[in-house]
Design a protein around this motif. Structure first.
Motif, short mmCIF file in Angstrom:
data_model
loop_
_atom_site.label_atom_id
_atom_site.label_comp_id
_atom_site.label_asym_id
_atom_site.label_seq_id
_atom_site.Cartn_x
_atom_site.Cartn_y
_atom_site.Cartn_z
N VAL A 111 0.85 -1.20 0.00
CA VAL A 111 0.00 0.00 0.00
C VAL A 111 0.88 1.25 0.00
N PHE A 112 1.92 1.25 0.83
CA PHE A 112 2.84 2.40 0.87
C PHE A 112 3.50 2.60 -0.49
N LEU A 113 3.92 1.49 -1.11
CA LEU A 113 4.61 1.61 -2.40
C LEU A 113 3.69 2.18 -3.48
N VAL A 114 2.40 1.78 -3.46
CA VAL A 114 1.46 2.31 -4.45
C VAL A 114 1.32 3.83 -4.26
N MET A 115 1.22 4.26 -2.98
CA MET A 115 1.08 5.69 -2.69
C MET A 115 2.33 6.45 -3.14
N LEU A 116 3.46 5.75 -3.08
CA LEU A 116 4.73 6.37 -3.48
C LEU A 116 4.72 6.72 -4.97
N MET A 117 4.05 5.85 -5.76
CA MET A 117 4.11 6.05 -7.20
C MET A 117 2.98 6.92 -7.73
N ALA A 118 1.90 7.06 -6.95
CA ALA A 118 0.74 7.80 -7.46
C ALA A 118 1.02 9.31 -7.45
N PRO A 119 0.60 10.02 -8.52
CA PRO A 119 0.78 11.47 -8.53
C PRO A 119 -0.11 12.13 -7.45
N SER A 120 0.41 13.19 -6.82
CA SER A 120 -0.26 13.74 -5.64
C SER A 120 -1.65 14.31 -5.95
N GLN A 121 -1.91 14.66 -7.23
CA GLN A 121 -3.20 15.24 -7.57
C GLN A 121 -4.36 14.29 -7.26
N LEU A 122 -4.07 12.98 -7.26
CA LEU A 122 -5.12 12.00 -6.99
C LEU A 122 -5.71 12.16 -5.61
N ILE A 145 -0.81 18.98 7.58
CA ILE A 145 -1.08 17.60 8.00
C ILE A 145 -0.81 16.55 6.91
N PRO A 146 -1.36 16.70 5.68
CA PRO A 146 -1.09 15.63 4.70
C PRO A 146 0.41 15.40 4.47
N GLY A 147 1.19 16.48 4.51
CA GLY A 147 2.61 16.36 4.25
C GLY A 147 3.41 15.78 5.42
N MET A 148 2.75 15.50 6.55
CA MET A 148 3.46 14.84 7.65
C MET A 148 3.65 13.36 7.37
N PHE A 149 2.81 12.83 6.48
CA PHE A 149 2.87 11.41 6.18
C PHE A 149 3.50 11.23 4.80
N SER A 150 4.42 10.31 4.70
CA SER A 150 5.06 10.15 3.41
C SER A 150 5.44 8.70 3.16
N ALA A 151 4.87 8.16 2.09
CA ALA A 151 5.25 6.80 1.68
C ALA A 151 6.71 6.81 1.25
N GLY B 233 7.84 13.93 -13.08
CA GLY B 233 7.77 15.30 -12.58
C GLY B 233 7.18 16.25 -13.59
N SER B 234 7.61 16.14 -14.85
CA SER B 234 7.14 17.07 -15.89
C SER B 234 5.65 16.94 -16.11
N LEU B 235 5.13 15.71 -16.06
CA LEU B 235 3.70 15.51 -16.31
C LEU B 235 2.86 16.16 -15.22
N LEU B 283 -2.88 9.54 -13.78
CA LEU B 283 -2.27 8.35 -13.18
C LEU B 283 -2.00 7.29 -14.24
N LEU B 284 -3.00 7.06 -15.11
CA LEU B 284 -2.86 6.03 -16.14
C LEU B 284 -1.73 6.39 -17.11
N ILE B 285 -1.65 7.69 -17.46
CA ILE B 285 -0.60 8.12 -18.39
C ILE B 285 0.77 7.91 -17.77
N ILE B 286 0.91 8.31 -16.49
CA ILE B 286 2.20 8.16 -15.82
C ILE B 286 2.57 6.68 -15.72
N MET B 287 1.58 5.84 -15.34
CA MET B 287 1.88 4.42 -15.23
C MET B 287 2.30 3.84 -16.56
N ALA B 288 1.59 4.23 -17.64
CA ALA B 288 1.90 3.69 -18.96
C ALA B 288 3.30 4.11 -19.40
#
Lengths: 275, 304
Positions: A111-122, A145-151, B233-235, B283-288
């Motif tokens: 779960v932590f690793l997935v959060m690490l890869m997801a863009p923050s806009q999500l 607060i959100p920035g206190m937690f980091s995957a 980062g750029s995306l 997310l899908l674009i970055i993953m792809a």
């Protein structure tokens, strides 16, 4: 590459790097020179390089129109909470993941690793709703607060704990130390360089972050980037004031960087940039 | 010895439980935050992307309509294009950084000073960077056009002209990302064994040959890492568009990036469902793209 090259090689290398460095630094010089010009002079064609008369009026306009201390205090407060929170929470969790076996460990770390890869806009929409329902909009906690937690921080610290040989703990265990004492007295101090790297990276993101503070706190309690971006709407083409403001807002982190550049470079090298 | 083993055997169920309890206790504080502030929001964003949701949370399920709209929305199309242009141009920072990092590795004096100079834009507030460059790019009295006029070129209003604005922003993107790449690649260079160069010198290989045959191949893992980070980062670029282009600029519609559009839809117009769909698309674009890069790395990355 070898230390036997002739002297003229060094001169050519310095020339190339020097020209590049001038391109990197020139905008900053231009910014500083502009702060001392009048609005009229800043719009002169062709531009003057040095101000005809060195004036500090732009700084005065900036200080009278912007609540600098409030912005600075907010940015600094958010930074302290985020960095402090991450150092504590990430290293605790990292030690748990690195040294204990428990059911679901792989899944939870996944779960932590997935959060690490997801863009923050999500996360932003729902984080905003949460802060709103807690009546925290336009407050320091909402920004911090959100920035206190980091995957990412947990991952980085876990690597540091895993790299420590187990012999250190076995010896201390025999001396009767419990898990908390092992963590606090023995292992955590050994992760010092990684902690420093994480602290420096988190400071950098926290200080520079625009999107999240803009979303949750753009009315009363703004951070420096948000305040500065609003100043642009107010002083659209008064470039001396805008340059003075952007210089003052950037200086604190630039000074810290010049003092702690080793830690900055170590942080970037160990991990790359990830917000 | 055998006796001790039996005792340990008996203790085991208890100590397993104890180990698990202590382990959970250590991860619990971070886990609560990650679940509440990251995992749950991620799931909720995925759900919202299938709804029509306004600012006040009034939501109705509309299936894949947001995604269907995205595909046909010309604004999203232009945002994709802007983000793609920015991402590709900023990748140019990597070859430049390779050369600079390799040169810095060779200087006998002043390496730290160079690193500081190239890294300055990374530690400067992006909002400030945007303002300074907006001033330099100004069509009427900007520094860039003054310099261009010296060599007889009539410059444009770089960030107000819809046809060039995203390219002007991308050039700033290169300028701000050199520092990070130089540091990561510089660390990669330090990992290359010095005796390889000595051996190559003895065999008569000059500096350029050494660069091509030793430095570049052994640096490919770092180059790969930097390019993955750069694309991700750029995306997600937002700040430079927000500051350099701005809301009332005619060039905005042609230059806004995916994340700017996300901000605009979700938080300015209050169209949460559509904003959520944009975030999921990102997310899908970055993953792809990351998956493609990992797939392609086998062809060019050298793990010695």
């Amino acid at each position: 590459m070898g230390n036997t090259q002739p002297r003229h090689h060094q001169i050519i290398i310095h020339a190339v790097l020097g020209i590049g460095a001038v391109i990197m630094v020139a905008p900053f010089i231009w910014q500083i020179l502009t702060t001392f010009k009048t609005v009229t002079e800043s719009r002169a064609v062709p531009p003057t390089i040095l101000p005809a008369v060195w004036s500090i009026a732009a700084y005065e306009r900036f200080f009278t129109s912007v609540p600098l201390w409030s912005l600075l205090g907010m940015s600094l407060g958010v930074l302290v909470v985020r960095v402090g929170g991450q150092l504590v929470l990430c290293s605790l969790a990292a030690y748990g993941f690195a040294r204990f076996r428990f059911p679901g460990r792989g899944l939870l770390f996944g779960v932590f690793l997935v959060m690490l890869m997801a863009p923050s806009q999500l996360f932003l929409i729902s984080q905003f709703d949460l802060m709103k329902s807690l009546h925290l909009l336009d407050t320091l906690p909402a920004i911090a607060i959100p920035g206190m937690f980091s995957a990412f921080g947990t991952f980085l610290m876990r690597q540091a704990f895993i790299a420590i040989p187990k012999e250190f703990e076995e010896a201390a265990r025999l001396d009767g130390a419990n898990s908390w004492q092992l963590f606090w007295r023995i292992l955590l101090p050994m992760t010092g360089p990684t902690l420093a790297a994480l602290g420096v990276l988190t400071s950098l993101y926290s200080w520079n972050d625009l999107l999240w503070p803009l979303i949750v706190a753009s009315n009363k309690h703004m951070t420096l980037p948000v305040g500065l971006s609003l100043l642009q709407g107010q002083y659209g083409t008064d470039y001396p004031t805008l340059m003075a403001g952007s210089l003052i807002a950037s200086l604190p982190l630039i000074i810290v960087f010049v003092i702690l550049q080793r830690q900055f470079f170590a942080g970037i090298a160990s991990s790359g940039l990830k917000g | 010895m055998a006796k001790g083993g039996v005792a340990a055997e008996r203790r085991r169920p208890h100590s397993h439980l104890r180990e698990a309890t202590v382990g959970y206790a250590f991860i619990l504080p971070a886990l609560v935050g990650i679940v509440a502030l990251y995992l749950f929001p991620l799931i909720k964003t995925a759900y919202l992307s299938f709804t029509k949701t306004g600012v006040f949370g009034d939501s109705t399920f509309i299936g894949g309509a947001n995604y269907a709209n995205l595909v046909t929305d010309p604004t999203f199309g232009t945002a994709l294009r802007s983000s793609a242009i920015y991402t590709v141009i900023v990748l140019l920072a990597i070859p430049i950084s390779i050369v600079i990092a390799a040169l810095i590795a060779q200087v006998r004096h002043g390496a730290t000073l160079y690193r500081i100079a190239y890294f300055l834009p990374v530690v400067t507030l992006p909002v400030a960077v945007g303002m300074v460059w907006r001033f330099i790019y100004n069509g009427d009295f900007g520094l860039l056009n003054a310099l261009l006029s010296l060599i007889g070129i009539d410059g444009k209003a770089w960030v107000a002209d819809p046809t060039v604005a995203i390219f002007a922003v991308s050039a700033v993107g290169i300028w701000t990302s050199l520092g990070t790449a130089i540091i990561i690649l510089g660390a990669g260079l330090q990992g290359i064994p010095q005796d390889l160069y000595e051996a190559a010198s003895l065999d008569g290989a000059g500096p350029l040959r050494q660069f091509r045959s030793i430095t570049l191949p052994l640096l490919t893992p770092s180059i790969f890492f930097v390019s993955v980070l750069s694309v991700i980062g750029s995306l997600q670029m937002f700040d430079l568009i927000y500051v350099m282009i701005g809301r009332n600029n005619p060039a905005l519609s042609q230059s806004q990036t995916i994340v700017y559009l996300f901000y605009q839809k979700a938080f300015v117009e209050g169209n949460r469902g559509y904003g959520a769909a944009i975030a999921i698309a990102l997310l899908l674009i970055i993953m792809a793209l990351t998956a493609i890069q990992f797939r392609l790395q086998k062809r060019w990355v050298f793990y010695g």
